[in-house]
Design a protein around this motif. Structure first.
Motif, mmCIF file in Angstrom:
data_model
loop_
_atom_site.group_PDB
_atom_site.id
_atom_site.type_symbol
_atom_site.label_atom_id
_atom_site.label_comp_id
_atom_site.label_asym_id
_atom_site.label_seq_id
_atom_site.Cartn_x
_atom_site.Cartn_y
_atom_site.Cartn_z
ATOM 1 N N THR A 121 -16.513 -38.462 14.912
ATOM 2 C CA THR A 121 -16.247 -39.416 15.994
ATOM 3 C C THR A 121 -17.539 -39.966 16.587
ATOM 4 O O THR A 121 -17.579 -41.108 17.050
ATOM 5 C CB THR A 121 -15.413 -38.750 17.105
ATOM 6 N N ASN A 171 -11.135 -44.214 21.239
ATOM 7 C CA ASN A 171 -10.693 -42.905 20.771
ATOM 8 C C ASN A 171 -9.585 -43.022 19.728
ATOM 9 O O ASN A 171 -9.542 -42.249 18.762
ATOM 10 C CB ASN A 171 -10.227 -42.047 21.944
ATOM 11 N N GLU A 225 -11.533 -40.640 11.404
ATOM 12 C CA GLU A 225 -11.862 -39.248 11.072
ATOM 13 C C GLU A 225 -10.798 -38.652 10.161
ATOM 14 O O GLU A 225 -11.115 -37.956 9.186
ATOM 15 C CB GLU A 225 -11.980 -38.423 12.357
ATOM 16 N N GLY A 245 -14.008 -38.481 22.779
ATOM 17 C CA GLY A 245 -12.960 -37.768 23.518
ATOM 18 C C GLY A 245 -13.385 -37.251 24.864
ATOM 19 O O GLY A 245 -12.775 -36.323 25.406
ATOM 20 N N THR A 288 -10.369 -41.321 15.916
ATOM 21 C CA THR A 288 -9.536 -40.243 15.389
ATOM 22 C C THR A 288 -8.834 -40.677 14.098
ATOM 23 O O THR A 288 -8.670 -39.876 13.176
ATOM 24 C CB THR A 288 -8.481 -39.794 16.424
#
Length: 489
Positions: free
Chosen positions: A202, A188, A195, A424, A192
């Protein structure tokens, strides 16, 4: 639906949310208590104890450790083992170098002030003895599995040396389960970042990560070693070059920065800009926590990869533990800390966004867009190698508990966890990461202290039979306690 039923349904829903919220808070409080007090005291105490018992071995023989580690990386080793000593080192380093060093250090400074960096150094210096000790035992008590591959780790030396079967099984179980939230958090953190830097979804980044990691881990420790011994040195050196460019661009700030580091390790620092201020306790707490977390000395993960190394003596391979802590904390963490301090970003970026500090610091020299992209790219490749090694750690625990079939089953679970974490999902599970890590550490650090006589006897054996013989010096009794049995005979 009647009004009464709607009210009852809402009440039940809110009750469930409240229970979950209460449980998350309880887990967080327990984790904070353990890491702030119990584990910090245990780890530091164990490190100091082992340092004294080994007569400050990591300092007295640091030059020798460098000559036998980085000085031997191109030498072919024909001793028993599955991978080269350098591959074992880079595989172990891959699990620690990355997000913790690049993102974790600015977080420590944001919450503990510049003095946190000083306490990070102190933890590293004593952590060298701890990591040396656990790797040495991991190699000494390793064994071959059904595939002819060397395997080892705390679960083996806890069972064989102490006969604590239940503690060994507990270590293996907690580490096997802990790998799941750890993989989720790692994946994660990078999706992120990617992104934000490139606009990739993601889901796409998660799928790419799963594919790359699967290619690596399905080749076993040999393929992991071949990947890490090429990628990790390149990534570390390139990141260090980038960080040094930033530091040298603000070199006039260095004297003031070092002054702050040493001064505010022992005195409070007031608020300035986006920095909220910090006391001595905060500098100590965050410096120790991030220092321990960055190099994993005492956690018991490093012996798992080093147990597969080709070596002629457990202590010789354990010298890589001293070097890895030096590289991980003294070198990488230091340049990360200096980069955010000399640029002043530690005062400009709030603690809530501390993970973006290093990108902002690089942006002062490379430009805001390129600086953020540079960090995102390197975090991506760091995380790829990290999650590959984390899966290997988890697999070896499953193999110890359930055999090779259990190992293969958990491999699938781990790869799935990478994708779930990338998008997520199941964030509730992430709350257990620090708590599970605490259980893993407790299962390793206490047995490590109980095995101090073996650790020092094996070190004595190495110094007399290999080090002093090579140097043409007569044998000596390093330790004065004549009652200790030479376990190497």
């Amino acid at each position: 639906m009647e009004q009464k039923d709607i009210i009852e349904e809402k009440h039940e829903g809110s009750t469930v949310v409240e229970i979950i919220s209460w449980f998350e808070t309880w887990v967080a409080n327990v984790s904070n208590f353990l890491w702030t007090y119990v584990l910090a005291i245990l780890l530091i105490g164990a490190g100091i104890f082992l340092t004294i018992r080994l007569r400050f071995f990591q300092f007295r023989f640091f030059g020798h450790a460098l000559s036998q580690t980085i000085g031997q990386i191109f030498k072919k080793d024909k001793h028993e083992g599955t991978i080269t000593p350098f591959q074992a080192f880079t595989s172990a380093l891959a699990s620690t170098a990355g997000a913790t060093n690049i993102v974790g250090v600015p977080v420590a400074i944001a919450l503990g002030g510049p003095g946190a960096l000083f306490w990070m150094w102190m933890v590293a210096l004593i952590g060298m003895a701890t990591k040396y000790s656990e790797i040495m035992l991991g190699v000494k008590y390793r064994e071959k599995n059904k595939n002819g591959t060397w395997v080892g780790g705390p679960q083996y030396y806890i069972k064989k040396a102490l006969g604590w079967d239940k503690v060994a099984a507990a270590f293996a179980f907690f580490l096997m389960i802990e790998a799941i939230p750890s993989l989720m958090v790692q994946s994660n953190s990078i999706t992120t970042q990617v992104e934000g830097a490139f606009g990739w979804s993601t889901q796409i980044t998660g799928l790419i990560m799963c594919g790359l990691v699967a290619i690596v881990v399905f080749g076993g420790i040999k393929r992991i070693g071949k990947v890490t011994d090429k990628m990790v040195p390149f990534m570390v050196i390139t990141y260090l070059i980038g960080a040094f460019i930033v530091i040298f661009a603000h070199i006039g700030e260095l004297p003031n920065v070092f002054g702050m580091i040493f001064t505010h390790a022992f005195t409070p620092i007031s608020a300035a800009g986006g920095f909220a201020g910090a006391g001595i306790a905060q500098a100590l707490r965050w410096g120790i926590a991030r220092g321990l977390y960055s190099n994993e000395a005492g956690l018991g993960t490093a012996p798992i990869t080093h147990a597969a190394a080709q070596t002629n003596h457990p202590s010789r391979q354990a010298l890589w533990g001293i070097f890895s802590v030096f590289v991980d904390t003294i070198v990488i963490c230091t340049v990360s800390g200096l980069a955010v301090l000399v640029t002043g970003t530690w005062m400009e970026v709030s603690a809530d966004n501390a993970s973006n500090m290093i990108g902002t610091a690089f942006g002062t020299v490379m430009g805001e867009t390129f600086g953020g992209s540079f960090i995102a790219i390197f975090l991506f490749f760091f995380v790829i190698t990290t999650v590959g090694v984390l899966i290997f750690f988890g697999e070896k625990q499953a193999e110890y508990l359930f055999g090779l079939k259990g190992s293969k089953f958990m491999r699938i679970i781990y790869i799935a966890a990478i994708y779930v974490g990338a998008i997520g999902g199941l964030q509730f599970v992430w709350q257990f990461l620090d708590l599970l890590l605490a259980f893993v550490l407790l299962c390793n650090i206490i047995p490590l202290v109980f095995l101090h006589k073996e650790i020092r006897a094996m070190t004595d054996d190495y110094i007399n039979r290999i080090y002093r013989k090579k140097e043409g010096k007569p044998s000596i009794q390093l330790f004065s306690d004549q009652s200790d049995k030479d376990i190497s005979q």
